[in-house]
Design a protein around this motif. Structure first.
Motif, PDB file in Angstrom:
ATOM      1  N   ASN A 245       2.779 -47.213  37.832  1.00 15.68           N
ATOM      2  CA  ASN A 245       2.158 -46.166  38.640  1.00 15.68           C
ATOM      3  C   ASN A 245       1.354 -45.189  37.787  1.00 15.68           C
ATOM      4  OD1 ASN A 245       5.065 -46.620  40.286  1.00 15.68           O
ATOM      5  ND2 ASN A 245       3.233 -46.461  41.566  1.00 15.68           N
ATOM      6  N   VAL A 246       1.763 -45.029  36.542  1.00 12.54           N
ATOM      7  CA  VAL A 246       1.061 -44.130  35.617  1.00 12.54           C
ATOM      8  C   VAL A 246      -0.148 -44.824  35.007  1.00 12.54           C
ATOM      9  CG1 VAL A 246       1.256 -42.739  33.523  1.00 12.54           C
ATOM     10  CG2 VAL A 246       3.196 -42.882  35.100  1.00 12.54           C
ATOM     11  N   THR A 247       0.059 -46.030  34.512  1.00 12.46           N
ATOM     12  CA  THR A 247      -1.052 -46.744  33.869  1.00 12.46           C
ATOM     13  C   THR A 247      -2.153 -47.097  34.872  1.00 12.46           C
ATOM     14  OG1 THR A 247       0.127 -48.856  34.110  1.00 12.46           O
ATOM     15  CG2 THR A 247       0.403 -47.668  32.028  1.00 12.46           C
ATOM     16  N   ASN A 248      -1.797 -47.269  36.142  1.00  7.72           N
ATOM     17  CA  ASN A 248      -2.826 -47.511  37.158  1.00  7.72           C
ATOM     18  C   ASN A 248      -3.812 -46.340  37.212  1.00  7.72           C
ATOM     19  OD1 ASN A 248      -1.873 -49.999  37.928  1.00  7.72           O
ATOM     20  ND2 ASN A 248      -0.751 -49.241  39.717  1.00  7.72           N
ATOM     21  N   ILE A 249      -3.280 -45.134  37.025  1.00  6.95           N
ATOM     22  CA  ILE A 249      -4.122 -43.940  37.082  1.00  6.95           C
ATOM     23  C   ILE A 249      -5.008 -43.841  35.851  1.00  6.95           C
ATOM     24  CG2 ILE A 249      -4.066 -41.404  37.022  1.00  6.95           C
ATOM     25  CD1 ILE A 249      -1.577 -41.572  38.827  1.00  6.95           C
ATOM     26  N   THR A 250      -4.424 -44.014  34.667  1.00  6.64           N
ATOM     27  CA  THR A 250      -5.230 -43.901  33.443  1.00  6.64           C
ATOM     28  C   THR A 250      -6.276 -45.012  33.389  1.00  6.64           C
ATOM     29  OG1 THR A 250      -3.559 -45.156  32.179  1.00  6.64           O
ATOM     30  CG2 THR A 250      -3.392 -42.750  32.150  1.00  6.64           C
ATOM     31  N   GLN A 251      -5.903 -46.228  33.799  1.00 11.44           N
ATOM     32  CA  GLN A 251      -6.852 -47.345  33.768  1.00 11.44           C
ATOM     33  C   GLN A 251      -7.980 -47.140  34.777  1.00 11.44           C
ATOM     34  OE1 GLN A 251      -4.359 -50.758  34.432  1.00 11.44           O
ATOM     35  NE2 GLN A 251      -3.426 -50.657  32.386  1.00 11.44           N
ATOM     36  N   THR A 252      -7.646 -46.624  35.954  1.00 10.13           N
ATOM     37  CA  THR A 252      -8.673 -46.375  36.983  1.00 10.13           C
ATOM     38  C   THR A 252      -9.692 -45.362  36.478  1.00 10.13           C
ATOM     39  OG1 THR A 252      -7.146 -46.885  38.778  1.00 10.13           O
ATOM     40  CG2 THR A 252      -9.070 -45.532  39.325  1.00 10.13           C
ATOM     41  N   LEU A 253      -9.215 -44.290  35.882  1.00 10.90           N
ATOM     42  CA  LEU A 253     -10.129 -43.270  35.354  1.00 10.90           C
ATOM     43  C   LEU A 253     -11.031 -43.854  34.276  1.00 10.90           C
ATOM     44  CD1 LEU A 253      -7.689 -40.214  35.207  1.00 10.90           C
ATOM     45  CD2 LEU A 253      -9.720 -40.415  36.673  1.00 10.90           C
ATOM     46  N   LYS A 254     -10.453 -44.691  33.414  1.00 14.42           N
ATOM     47  CA  LYS A 254     -11.249 -45.261  32.325  1.00 14.42           C
ATOM     48  C   LYS A 254     -12.292 -46.251  32.865  1.00 14.42           C
ATOM     49  CE  LYS A 254      -8.053 -44.673  28.478  1.00 14.42           C
ATOM     50  NZ  LYS A 254      -7.305 -45.338  27.397  1.00 14.42           N
ATOM     51  N   ARG A 255     -11.926 -47.009  33.880  1.00  9.76           N
ATOM     52  CA  ARG A 255     -12.885 -47.945  34.458  1.00  9.76           C
ATOM     53  C   ARG A 255     -14.088 -47.211  35.047  1.00  9.76           C
ATOM     54  NH1 ARG A 255      -8.297 -50.828  36.404  1.00  9.76           N
ATOM     55  NH2 ARG A 255      -8.534 -49.821  38.462  1.00  9.76           N
ATOM     56  N   LYS A 256     -13.885 -45.997  35.442  1.00  7.87           N
ATOM     57  CA  LYS A 256     -14.972 -45.195  36.000  1.00  7.87           C
ATOM     58  C   LYS A 256     -15.697 -44.379  34.943  1.00  7.87           C
ATOM     59  CE  LYS A 256     -13.098 -45.028  40.660  1.00  7.87           C
ATOM     60  NZ  LYS A 256     -14.234 -45.780  41.251  1.00  7.87           N
ATOM     61  N   GLY A 257     -15.391 -44.680  33.654  1.00  8.93           N
ATOM     62  CA  GLY A 257     -16.130 -44.073  32.558  1.00  8.93           C
ATOM     63  C   GLY A 257     -15.563 -42.776  32.026  1.00  8.93           C
ATOM     64  N   PHE A 258     -14.327 -42.418  32.404  1.00  5.78           N
ATOM     65  CA  PHE A 258     -13.732 -41.169  31.934  1.00  5.78           C
ATOM     66  C   PHE A 258     -12.670 -41.432  30.863  1.00  5.78           C
ATOM     67  CE2 PHE A 258     -14.789 -40.429  36.503  1.00  5.78           C
ATOM     68  CZ  PHE A 258     -15.823 -39.525  36.296  1.00  5.78           C
ATOM     69  N   GLU A 259     -12.317 -40.383  30.159  1.00 12.80           N
ATOM     70  CA  GLU A 259     -11.172 -40.438  29.252  1.00 12.80           C
ATOM     71  C   GLU A 259      -9.911 -40.139  30.056  1.00 12.80           C
ATOM     72  OE1 GLU A 259     -11.864 -37.571  26.208  1.00 12.80           O
ATOM     73  OE2 GLU A 259     -13.606 -38.610  25.376  1.00 12.80           O
ATOM     74  N   ALA A 260      -8.767 -40.599  29.560  1.00 12.77           N
ATOM     75  CA  ALA A 260      -7.498 -40.312  30.248  1.00 12.77           C
ATOM     76  C   ALA A 260      -6.354 -40.388  29.243  1.00 12.77           C
ATOM     77  CB  ALA A 260      -7.262 -41.287  31.394  1.00 12.77           C
ATOM     78  N   PHE A 261      -5.602 -39.299  29.119  1.00 12.80           N
ATOM     79  CA  PHE A 261      -4.460 -39.225  28.205  1.00 12.80           C
ATOM     80  C   PHE A 261      -3.229 -38.691  28.943  1.00 12.80           C
ATOM     81  CE2 PHE A 261      -8.128 -38.805  25.434  1.00 12.80           C
ATOM     82  CZ  PHE A 261      -7.784 -39.515  24.285  1.00 12.80           C
ATOM     83  N   LEU A 262      -2.074 -39.206  28.560  1.00  9.52           N
ATOM     84  CA  LEU A 262      -0.839 -38.526  28.951  1.00  9.52           C
ATOM     85  C   LEU A 262      -0.741 -37.256  28.116  1.00  9.52           C
ATOM     86  CD1 LEU A 262       1.807 -41.405  29.161  1.00  9.52           C
ATOM     87  CD2 LEU A 262       0.358 -40.472  30.961  1.00  9.52           C
ATOM     88  N   ILE A 263      -0.131 -36.202  28.691  1.00 11.55           N
ATOM     89  CA  ILE A 263      -0.107 -34.924  27.997  1.00 11.55           C
ATOM     90  C   ILE A 263       1.175 -34.150  28.346  1.00 11.55           C
ATOM     91  CG2 ILE A 263      -1.284 -33.669  29.838  1.00 11.55           C
ATOM     92  CD1 ILE A 263      -1.846 -33.194  26.028  1.00 11.55           C
ATOM     93  N   GLY A 264       1.577 -33.255  27.484  1.00 10.52           N
ATOM     94  CA  GLY A 264       2.667 -32.322  27.784  1.00 10.52           C
ATOM     95  C   GLY A 264       4.052 -32.899  27.615  1.00 10.52           C
ATOM     96  N   GLY A 265       4.951 -32.497  28.519  1.00  7.80           N
ATOM     97  CA  GLY A 265       6.363 -32.847  28.391  1.00  7.80           C
ATOM     98  C   GLY A 265       6.645 -34.328  28.430  1.00  7.80           C
TER      99      GLY A 265
END
Length: 499
Positions: free
Chosen positions: A19-39
């Motif tokens: 559920n998390v990697t789906n979000i980061t991968q989707t953002l990257k496919r659309k040309g954005f950066e995506a990092f996990l952050i914080g706690g």
């Protein structure tokens, strides 16, 4: 803060939920950066399961919402909630995605006056509170961005502010308490310059909303080291802005039944509740149960010792005020207040009666009575005694079990108002209520009387009395029994030097 720090796990490859990697991968496919952050990143490196997941990106809110089917956006800081409906894991149902951002000054020490979205990860990292929360992790490339030495601080168990510590705490004063909370949860030490800055900016906590303070305070109390955290909060000047009444117990010597002053006793009682992993209401009651002692301490020439008569009643009032001030939910506050009010129940099973036990269960409530017993067990350890459940308390447990099936409220009588009206041929009115409560008083003393035929006969006998006489029976009988029980308890306590 005691307790060894966990060293970060070797390498940077983690098992990240789909559920998390789906979000980061989707953002990257659309040309954005995506990092996990914080706690969540901090927890991954410590080998712990994250309690929530946060993603940061160079996409702005409109672009984030356009990338996912179900989202919500209801704040001023750019955070978009991405909803996952295909999971039972509460930590994954909503994942927060926030744009890189630059924050202006915090003129109210609570929130930035304005927020500007950025295209650079570095801008976002430098606004973070502590180095261990300023580590970004790229799931797909298994790459870590650590500009402020967060991994090094994780490895040695240090909480250090990002950049200039006083600036971080001046921006948001709640960070001072958050540092203490993290030290309690993780067993980390606060770095000296950061600690100094907390003390210097402590007064800013007075400008923070009670709701935000409450949420951090709860996390402190629910941690494994709440007593150490509260001691640190006191030393850094924070506690006076959270629960100042607790500080009154410092140096307040008790009688010979106790090995510690009130402050130390409260913390040791709380520590035992934490050690036994007890629920929040029990932990709060353990912390507050003797908060009324400083105001009720008197010197007894007869005993040549201190007494604290009525500290349970006074303590309940103080506890209610504390919890109301911190905006605790009413149901939780009511429960904790009851536990504090009744923690001094008399437990000498050689002299106590089942009737008195039934009254205790009635006063504190069936749903709370076992929590009350847990508070008493923690209280005992907090005095310095070796056993939390000696024979006397174990037998009291048994007595509670015995009476739990007995009636302790009007609703448990085998007669109701409608039946009484039918039997005595009277219309609805206050008299019916007085009769019901008078019957309950009889049944509290002798549960065998809780039979329809017996209750009906007693109701018929009471029907010949006036409303004033019925009220006297109801109130008078209750007060007489309570006074007699209190007199017996006081005599026994006096004899055994217990208050």
């Amino acid at each position: 803060m005691k307790g060894p720090a966990k060293r970060p796990v070797s390498g940077t490859k983690f098992e990240i939920p789909e559920n998390v990697t789906n979000i980061t991968q989707t953002l990257k496919r659309k040309g954005f950066e995506a990092f996990l952050i914080g706690g969540c990143v901090r927890d991954l490196f410590l080998g712990n399961k994250p309690k929530d997941w946060d993603v940061t990106t160079n996409a702005i809110p409109d672009q984030i919402m356009a990338a996912f089917e179900k989202t919500f956006y209801e704040n001023d800081y750019g955070t978009v909630g991405v909803v996952n409906e295909d999971t039972a894991d509460e930590t994954l149902k909503v994942i927060e995605v926030t744009p890189y951002r630059i924050e202006s000054v915090y003129s109210d020490k609570r929130r930035p006056d304005s927020v500007t979205f950025s295209k650079n990860l570095e801008d976002d990292l430098k606004r973070r509170d502590f180095t261990i929360n300023a580590i970004a992790y790229d799931c797909e490339e298994q790459k870590t961005v650590d500009l402020y030495g967060g991994l090094a601080d994780l490895s040695v168990g240090i909480i250090r502010a990002v950049g200039k510590a006083r600036e971080r705490f001046a921006e948001d004063a709640l960070r001072t308490l958050r540092a203490v909370r993290l030290s309690a949860q993780l067993g980390f030490e606060i770095e000296q310059e950061t600690k100094k800055a907390i003390a210097e900016e402590a007064r800013g906590l007075g400008q923070i909303s009670k709701e935000r303070i409450r949420d951090e305070f709860i996390k402190v109390i629910e941690s494994d080291r709440p007593a150490e955290a509260l001691t640190l909060a006191r030393d850094l000047g924070l506690l006076k802005f959270i629960i100042p009444d607790i500080e009154k117990g410092q140096g307040v010597k008790q009688n010979q039944a106790h090995s510690f002053d009130v402050w130390t006793h409260l913390l040791k009682t709380l520590s035992h509740a934490a050690k036994k992993e007890m629920a929040l209401p029990v932990r709060l009651a353990a912390l507050f149960h003797d908060v009324g002692k400083p105001d009720t301490r008197r010197w007894s020439e007869e005993k040549k010792d201190y007494t604290f008569y009525g500290h349970d009643v006074v303590g309940a009032r103080i506890t209610a005020k504390i919890l109301k001030d911190l905006r605790f939910p009413n149901d939780l506050a009511d429960k904790v207040v009851k536990l504090v009010r009744w923690h001094m129940f008399f437990s000498d099973t050689e002299q106590i009666t089942n009737s008195a036990v039934r009254r205790l269960v009635m006063n504190v409530g069936k749903d709370n009575v076992w929590d009350l017993m847990n508070v008493r067990a923690c209280d005992r350890i907090g005095t310095g005694r070796p056993k939390e459940s000696p024979y006397r308390l174990r037998k009291y447990h048994s007595m509670i079990d015995e009476v739990m099936r007995d009636p302790i409220s009007v609703g448990m009588l085998k007669i109701d108002g409608a039946r009484i009206m039918d039997v005595i041929k009277e219309p609805p009115g206050p008299r019916i209520g007085f009769i019901l409560h008078a019957l309950l008083e009889e049944v509290l003393d002798d549960p065998k009387k809780n039979e329809p035929e017996i209750l009906e006969k007693m109701a018929i006998n009471m029907a010949g009395l006036s409303e004033v006489e019925l009220k006297k029976i109801d109130v008078g009988a209750k007060e007489k029994k309570e006074e007699e029980e209190e007199r017996v308890v006081k005599e026994i306590r006096k004899k055994n030097w217990v208050e």
